[in-house]
Design a protein around this motif. Structure first.
Motif, PDB file in Angstrom:
ATOM      1  N   TYR A   1      46.951  26.954  45.574  1.00  0.00           N
ATOM      2  CA  TYR A   1      46.165  27.569  44.513  1.00  0.00           C
ATOM      3  C   TYR A   1      45.994  29.080  44.721  1.00  0.00           C
ATOM      4  N   ALA A   2      45.775  29.490  45.971  1.00  0.00           N
ATOM      5  CA  ALA A   2      45.623  30.920  46.292  1.00  0.00           C
ATOM      6  C   ALA A   2      46.160  31.147  47.700  1.00  0.00           C
ATOM      7  N   SER A   3      46.874  32.255  47.889  1.00  0.00           N
ATOM      8  CA  SER A   3      47.512  32.494  49.184  1.00  0.00           C
ATOM      9  C   SER A   3      47.115  33.841  49.763  1.00  0.00           C
ATOM     10  N   ASP A   4      47.318  33.943  51.072  1.00  0.00           N
ATOM     11  CA  ASP A   4      47.108  35.196  51.826  1.00  0.00           C
ATOM     12  C   ASP A   4      45.689  35.729  51.691  1.00  0.00           C
ATOM     13  N   ILE A   5      44.711  34.808  51.711  1.00  0.00           N
ATOM     14  CA  ILE A   5      43.304  35.211  51.704  1.00  0.00           C
ATOM     15  C   ILE A   5      42.948  35.720  53.102  1.00  0.00           C
ATOM     16  N   THR A   6      42.341  36.910  53.188  1.00  0.00           N
ATOM     17  CA  THR A   6      42.065  37.503  54.501  1.00  0.00           C
ATOM     18  C   THR A   6      40.651  37.238  55.007  1.00  0.00           C
ATOM     19  N   GLY A   7      39.746  36.834  54.129  1.00  0.00           N
ATOM     20  CA  GLY A   7      38.388  36.556  54.582  1.00  0.00           C
ATOM     21  C   GLY A   7      38.206  35.084  54.898  1.00  0.00           C
ATOM     22  N   THR A   8      36.945  34.621  54.912  1.00  0.00           N
ATOM     23  CA  THR A   8      36.649  33.210  55.185  1.00  0.00           C
ATOM     24  C   THR A   8      35.812  32.600  54.055  1.00  0.00           C
ATOM     25  N   THR A   9      35.888  33.202  52.836  1.00  0.00           N
ATOM     26  CA  THR A   9      35.206  32.641  51.663  1.00  0.00           C
ATOM     27  C   THR A   9      36.096  32.814  50.432  1.00  0.00           C
ATOM     28  N   PHE A  10      35.886  31.941  49.435  1.00  0.00           N
ATOM     29  CA  PHE A  10      36.639  32.027  48.175  1.00  0.00           C
ATOM     30  C   PHE A  10      35.803  31.359  47.098  1.00  0.00           C
ATOM     31  N   LEU A  11      35.549  32.065  45.979  1.00  0.00           N
ATOM     32  CA  LEU A  11      34.807  31.514  44.860  1.00  0.00           C
ATOM     33  C   LEU A  11      35.799  31.108  43.773  1.00  0.00           C
ATOM     34  N   ASN A  12      35.949  29.821  43.562  1.00  0.00           N
ATOM     35  CA  ASN A  12      36.901  29.308  42.562  1.00  0.00           C
ATOM     36  C   ASN A  12      36.160  29.164  41.227  1.00  0.00           C
ATOM     37  N   THR A  13      36.444  30.085  40.287  1.00  0.00           N
ATOM     38  CA  THR A  13      35.804  30.073  38.971  1.00  0.00           C
ATOM     39  C   THR A  13      36.771  29.722  37.847  1.00  0.00           C
ATOM     40  N   TYR A  14      38.044  29.792  38.124  1.00  0.00           N
ATOM     41  CA  TYR A  14      39.057  29.616  37.070  1.00  0.00           C
ATOM     42  C   TYR A  14      39.301  28.138  36.807  1.00  0.00           C
ATOM     43  N   LEU A  15      39.181  27.762  35.479  1.00  0.00           N
ATOM     44  CA  LEU A  15      39.469  26.403  35.013  1.00  0.00           C
ATOM     45  C   LEU A  15      38.657  25.363  35.776  1.00  0.00           C
ATOM     46  N   ILE A  16      37.382  25.653  35.960  1.00  0.00           N
ATOM     47  CA  ILE A  16      36.470  24.686  36.561  1.00  0.00           C
ATOM     48  C   ILE A  16      35.638  24.078  35.435  1.00  0.00           C
ATOM     49  N   THR A  17      35.707  22.741  35.311  1.00  0.00           N
ATOM     50  CA  THR A  17      34.994  22.034  34.245  1.00  0.00           C
ATOM     51  C   THR A  17      33.836  21.260  34.841  1.00  0.00           C
ATOM     52  N   ALA A  18      32.635  21.468  34.291  1.00  0.00           N
ATOM     53  CA  ALA A  18      31.461  20.751  34.797  1.00  0.00           C
ATOM     54  C   ALA A  18      31.697  19.247  34.754  1.00  0.00           C
ATOM     55  N   GLY A  19      31.358  18.563  35.830  1.00  0.00           N
ATOM     56  CA  GLY A  19      31.514  17.119  35.928  1.00  0.00           C
ATOM     57  C   GLY A  19      32.859  16.691  36.480  1.00  0.00           C
ATOM     58  N   SER A  20      33.842  17.615  36.545  1.00  0.00           N
ATOM     59  CA  SER A  20      35.163  17.273  37.094  1.00  0.00           C
ATOM     60  C   SER A  20      35.150  17.389  38.618  1.00  0.00           C
TER      61      SER A  20
END
Length: 665
Positions: free
Chosen positions: A524-543
């Motif tokens: 889904y996402a690559s080469d992240i340099t930190g230790t956190t990630f906020l996934n906001t894209y295409l997130i559906t409540a209840g899924s």
């Protein structure tokens, strides 16, 4: 009446004349330790100048009514500058200042200095210096360096003299780096130097003091001994000049007083018991303790020799093999007999060591020792010892191997080598410099390294004869980059404004350079340099979404240790009040989308309040943020420098949040 006033004046003058203020300045001094030496002076000069100064002060205080000040009274923590010493003298309103030093440079004899800088009346300084020089030559039995060189005194601008307002001079007693040093370190001569200064002060000041000097320094020797089978401790001391009697102190209490000789036998002692002694010399002027301090003696057991232990050590003396025999002292023993291979080998040895040089390398020998005295004998308590004489040639040839490896996530280089015959230890050199010394065995793990860095190694085998370098020369090894270490992942549902989001966080993986995020089994996402990630894209409540993370570096990848994490997105829709529903919803459009360089945001509907625009990338990082005045109906944003990909535009309008997906070509 005039006669009475004249008498009072004479009495006042007499008191004032005798109430002289003397400042004694023992030069230099240590800092916080004897290795902290700000002036770079020798211990001989630092300690001799203080000891002579203290003895001079004692002579004055025991015989005269003068006031004596010293610029230092200890060796440690006593260094001060020459200007501070002069200022101390001025603050004390000194009549005389004597600065005490020792010379260096390989000469011999004594010399005295005075200062003429900014001084309109040097005659008192010259007279004082001449008297100090003359008395030191006489009482110290010194060569007169001033007479030898130029028959005068050196008018030199020494700081401690230059800044002092007192009549002052500086005396160099003798030389620390010639035969003079023997006299400088002698307690008897130090007394003579102090007496010389004392006499100079009296003569220069034209004053008289008590004619009875205090007792001189002396040394004490306690000797445990036997008288038949009775134990006793005999005390002997050197004669103290001017002493009329002596008091003996045992275990810090007065034990015997008014002894007129220089010996005392303490018979009331118990065998094996430790006693401490010191002696005070006395006369009418005062007392002096023995100069070598409190001494300890243990009363002997005057029976047969006591038990003792033997040590036999094979060793080399150059290329010669030998066996070093040493033993603990046997109480009451007068001498010892040595037995080798069960036969008497050496007799009547008086010490506690014997070097057996008549040995052959590689040959085994047995030893035991018998302690003797007139009352019997005792064999060493640890029995017969067996040793093999060593081969005393230089260490033999050997070779080394350097292997880079990983110990879990830690990089290290494993050094191993073949054994060098006769070596007792090894020195390791890394990149040409000594890195580890006196290493035993045939392995060394070098853990203090940087992954990816090349290191060179060589070694030296050692023994007491010499050294031998490894036969295969310098070897090189490049430290490995070890795979990432284990880590754990946490996935939590959250809100980004009114939008549902998943917050991912993980512990840092050792050695990791970046991380890849997998959602629902796909990258889904690559080469992240930190230790956190906020996934906001295409997130559906209840899924429900599943995640795992891979730590990466050039050596490989490692998935988070706690496996796939499953999380259900929460609803983040804001509640709408009756007032909100009564108003027309504000709207905004974005164009062009996708775009290359610019996007324009246009607002419609109610615009009675300011707007806030925020543009974030896929990681949730804000790349643009601005507040828009309510009187503006559009905003153009420059995205030409942004990387290609998906972005999210959030508009905060009247406390509610609205989102648009933006694609940068």
């Amino acid at each position: 009446m005039k006669k009475m006033l004249k008498l009072l004046f004479v009495m006042l003058f007499s008191v004032t004349a005798n109430a002289q203020i003397i400042v004694i300045d023992p030069g230099h001094g240590y800092g916080a330790s004897t290795s902290d030496n700000p002036d770079g002076r020798t211990a001989t000069e630092i300690e001799t100048s203080l000891e002579v100064g203290l003895r001079t002060r004692n002579l004055i205080q025991n015989s005269c009514t003068w006031t004596v000040h010293m610029t230092r009274t200890t060796n440690l923590n006593s260094w001060i500058s020459v200007t501070q010493r002069a200022q101390m003298s001025n603050n004390w309103n000194a009549d005389r200042l004597l600065s005490i030093h020792c010379n260096a440079g390989g000469g011999t004899g004594t010399e005295t200095f005075y200062c003429t800088d900014s001084d309109t009346n040097t005659a008192p300084d010259i007279a004082f210096a001449q008297k100090i020089q003359a008395d030191m030559v006489t009482h110290g039995s010194w060569n007169n360096r001033r007479c030898v060189e130029d028959n005068s005194f050196l008018a030199y601008h020494l700081g401690v003299l230059k800044y002092s307002s007192a009549t002052a001079c500086l005396n160099e007693i003798g030389f620390v780096d010639s035969a003079d040093a023997t006299k400088l370190l002698s307690s008897t001569w130090r007394d003579s130097f102090a007496l010389s200064y004392f006499n100079s002060f009296k003569s220069n000041l034209n004053l008289t003091c008590s004619t009875t000097p205090p007792p001189g320094s002396f040394t004490l020797t306690p000797t445990p001994e036997c008288s038949g089978t009775s134990t006793r401790i005999r005390l002997n001391w050197t004669a103290s000049t001017n002493a009329t009697g002596y008091d003996i102190y045992r275990n810090n209490s007065l034990y015997a007083s008014n002894i007129t000789g220089i010996q005392y036998t303490n018979t009331a002692v118990t065998a094996g018991t430790s006693y401490t002694y010191y002696v005070k010399a006395k006369n009418a002027a005062g007392t002096t303790n023995n100069s070598n301090g409190t001494l300890t003696a243990v009363a002997l057991n005057c029976a047969a020799p006591g038990i003792f232990t033997l040590t036999a050590t094979p060793e080399c003396n150059g290329t010669q093999s030998r066996v070093n025999l040493s033993w603990t002292t046997s109480a009451n023993a007068t001498n010892y007999d040595i037995y080798r291979n069960s036969s008497l080998y050496a007799s009547n040895i008086s010490g506690t060591q014997y070097l057996n040089t008549a040995v052959t390398a590689g040959t085994a020998y047995t030893y035991y020792v018998i302690a003797k005295n007139a009352n019997g004998n005792t064999t060493n308590s640890n029995g017969t010892l067996s040793v093999t004489a060593v081969n005393c040639t230089a260490p033999g040839a050997f070779s080394i191997t350097a292997t880079p490896e990983c110990n879990s996530t830690a990089s290290r280089i494993n050094l191993t080598w073949t054994a060098s015959v006769n070596a007792t230890s090894y020195d390791i050199y890394r990149n040409g410099n000594l890195y580890a010394s006196d290493v035993a065995g045939t392995q060394f793990l070098n853990t203090y390294i940087t992954p990816g860095t090349n290191y060179t190694y060589s070694m030296v085998a050692k023994n007491n004869i010499g050294t031998t370098s490894n036969s295969n020369g310098t070897v090189s090894a490049t430290a490995l980059v070890c795979p990432p270490g284990s880590f754990t992942l946490t996935a939590s549902p959250t809100c980004s404004g009114t939008a549902s989001a998943i917050n991912l966080s993980w512990t840092a993986a050792a050695n990791a350079t970046s991380y890849d995020i997998y959602r629902n089994g796909n990258l889904y996402a690559s080469d992240i340099t930190g230790t956190t990630f906020l996934n906001t894209y295409l997130i559906t409540a209840g899924s429900t979404y599943t995640y795992y993370v891979k730590a990466k570096n050039s050596a490989g990848t490692l998935t988070n240790a706690n496996g796939t994490q499953s999380v259900t997105a929460t609803s983040c829709t804001a509640k709408i009040s009756e007032d909100d529903t009564a108003q027309k919803e504000p709207e905004f459009i974005v164009y062009p989308n996708p775009a290359n360089e610019f996007i324009t945001v246009e607002f419609t509907g109610s615009a009675s309040e300011n707007f806030e625009l925020t543009l974030t990338d896929m990681t949730g990082k804000s790349v643009f943020h601005e507040k828009i005045s309510s009187d503006k109906q559009s905003k153009t944003i420059n995205i030409s420098d942004f990387a290609s990909g998906v972005y999210f535009l959030k508009a905060n309008i009247k406390g509610k949040q609205y989102f648009r997906k933006i694609i940068k070509k």
